[in-house]
Write an enzyme that holds these catalytic residues in place. Sequence first.
Site, PDB file in Angstrom:
ATOM      1  N   ALA A 195       6.150  -4.151  -4.403  1.00 38.09           N
ATOM      2  CA  ALA A 195       5.101  -3.216  -4.967  1.00 38.09           C
ATOM      3  C   ALA A 195       3.623  -3.370  -4.506  1.00 38.09           C
ATOM      4  O   ALA A 195       2.778  -2.824  -5.015  1.00 38.09           O
ATOM      5  CB  ALA A 195       5.069  -3.553  -6.592  1.00 38.09           C
TER       6      ALA A 195
ATOM      7  N   HIS B 295       1.394 -15.093  15.677  1.00 39.34           N
ATOM      8  CA  HIS B 295       0.903 -13.965  15.035  1.00 39.34           C
ATOM      9  C   HIS B 295      -0.473 -14.257  14.290  1.00 39.34           C
ATOM     10  O   HIS B 295      -0.651 -14.123  13.015  1.00 39.34           O
ATOM     11  CB  HIS B 295       1.988 -13.449  14.259  1.00 39.34           C
ATOM     12  CG  HIS B 295       1.283 -12.108  13.419  1.00 39.34           C
ATOM     13  ND1 HIS B 295       1.136 -11.031  13.835  1.00 39.34           N
ATOM     14  CD2 HIS B 295       1.409 -11.846  11.927  1.00 39.34           C
ATOM     15  CE1 HIS B 295       0.920 -10.091  13.096  1.00 39.34           C
ATOM     16  NE2 HIS B 295       1.066 -10.667  11.676  1.00 39.34           N
TER      17      HIS B 295
ATOM     18  N   ASP C 166       1.798  -6.590  16.314  1.00 37.39           N
ATOM     19  CA  ASP C 166       0.985  -6.942  17.620  1.00 37.39           C
ATOM     20  C   ASP C 166       1.442  -6.009  18.757  1.00 37.39           C
ATOM     21  O   ASP C 166       0.539  -5.673  19.668  1.00 37.39           O
ATOM     22  CB  ASP C 166       1.348  -8.580  17.818  1.00 37.39           C
ATOM     23  CG  ASP C 166       0.937  -9.306  16.745  1.00 37.39           C
ATOM     24  OD1 ASP C 166      -0.132  -8.954  16.147  1.00 37.39           O
ATOM     25  OD2 ASP C 166       1.477 -10.383  16.413  1.00 37.39           O
TER      26      ASP C 166
END
Length: 349
Positions: free
Chosen positions: A46, A213, A186
Site C-alpha cells: 500500500a 545499493h 541502479d
Amino acid sequence: MSIVTRTRPLAKMAAPMVSRAVGVSSVRAFSGTPRAQNKVTVVGAAGGIGQPMSLLMKLSGKIDHLSLFDIVNTPGVAADIGHCNSKGKVMGYKGAEEMAASLDGSDVVVIPAGVPRKPGMTRDDLFNTNASIVKGIAEQCAKSCPKACFLIISNPVNSTVPIFAEVLKASGVYDPAKLMGVTTLDVARAKTFVAENQGMDVDRVEVDVIGGHAGTTIMPLLSQVKGATFTEEDIKALTHRIQFGGDEVVKAKDGAGSATLSMAHAGAYFAEKVLDGLNGVKGIKECTFVESPLTSAPFFASPCTLGTEGVSEIHGYGQLSPFEQALVDENVPALVKMAQKGIDFVKNN
C-alpha cells in the site's frame, strides 16, 4: 550439477572469471508443458513503491496469484488493481494477523516495506526503523514460505539483506540462491544516463552495476559499455549521478517523497525476471545483491544468472579500469561494515 565453494578471496578484487554455480534441480516449466502457477506476495503493497509496483506486476500477465500485504489499506489497493483486465487474481491482506495468510505458498516475495527517505537523509539513516520491520517480515517468511525467493527493496539494502539472511539462518531455512537485494534501479539509471550522454538507444544500452545499493558502494562499470566513448569528466560525472540518483529525486520532490515510481518499475522488472527463471526460461542475467565469493564483503552485487532455484550462477565483473578498481578497493570495506551492522542487529534484538 556443480557446487562451487563459498570461500571468499580476501585480497585482489579484479577477478574477471570468478563465478559461483549453485545447484539447479527441478525445472518448473518447459515449452510444451503446462505453465507453473505462480504466487507472488508484495509486502508493503500500500506504500509509495508497493502500489505502482503491484500494478505493473498485475499488468505483466505473468502472475497467477498476486498477494498484497500491508498494515493498512491493502484490501482497497487489491480491489482497485484487481479490476485491471490482465491475467491473475489479486488478494489484499492487512494487519499483522493476516501476514501469514498473505505469504503462505508464495514462490516470490517482494519487500518494499519501510519508511521512505526524506531530504537530507541517507539510506543508512533509515536503518533503525527499517531494520526492525525487515526482521519481523523475515521471521514470518521463515514460517510461512521458507522456500520462496525473497527480493529485498527495503533500505538500506546493504544491511537489510544480511538481516534477512541471519533470520533465515536462525530458522534453519536459509538458501543463499533465493535471497536477493534489488539493485535494478541502479542499472536502470545507468542505462538511462549513459544513453543520454552517448546519444544511444536506451533499449540497446547494457551497463553492469556492481557493489551495493547506497552512495559510493554503487559502482557502474562504464569502461565495459560497448560502443561508448567517455571522457574522464564524463566518467566521473556519470558515476556520481548514478550513485546519487536517488538524492536527485528526493530533492526534486521537495520533501514529498523519494524514488517510488522508478523503483516500482525496477522492482516489477526484476521480479518478472526471477519468475521467468523459476519457470525455466534460459539465459536470464541480471545484476543483484547476493551472498557472493567475489570480494571480502559477504554480500556483493554483480551480474547473476537466474534459474529454476533462484540465482544459479554469480559472474565475475571482468577487467576494471583503474578508476573502477579504486572504487572497489574503497567500498568493499564499507560493504563489510554495513553487512556486519545488519548481522549485529539480529544478534542483539
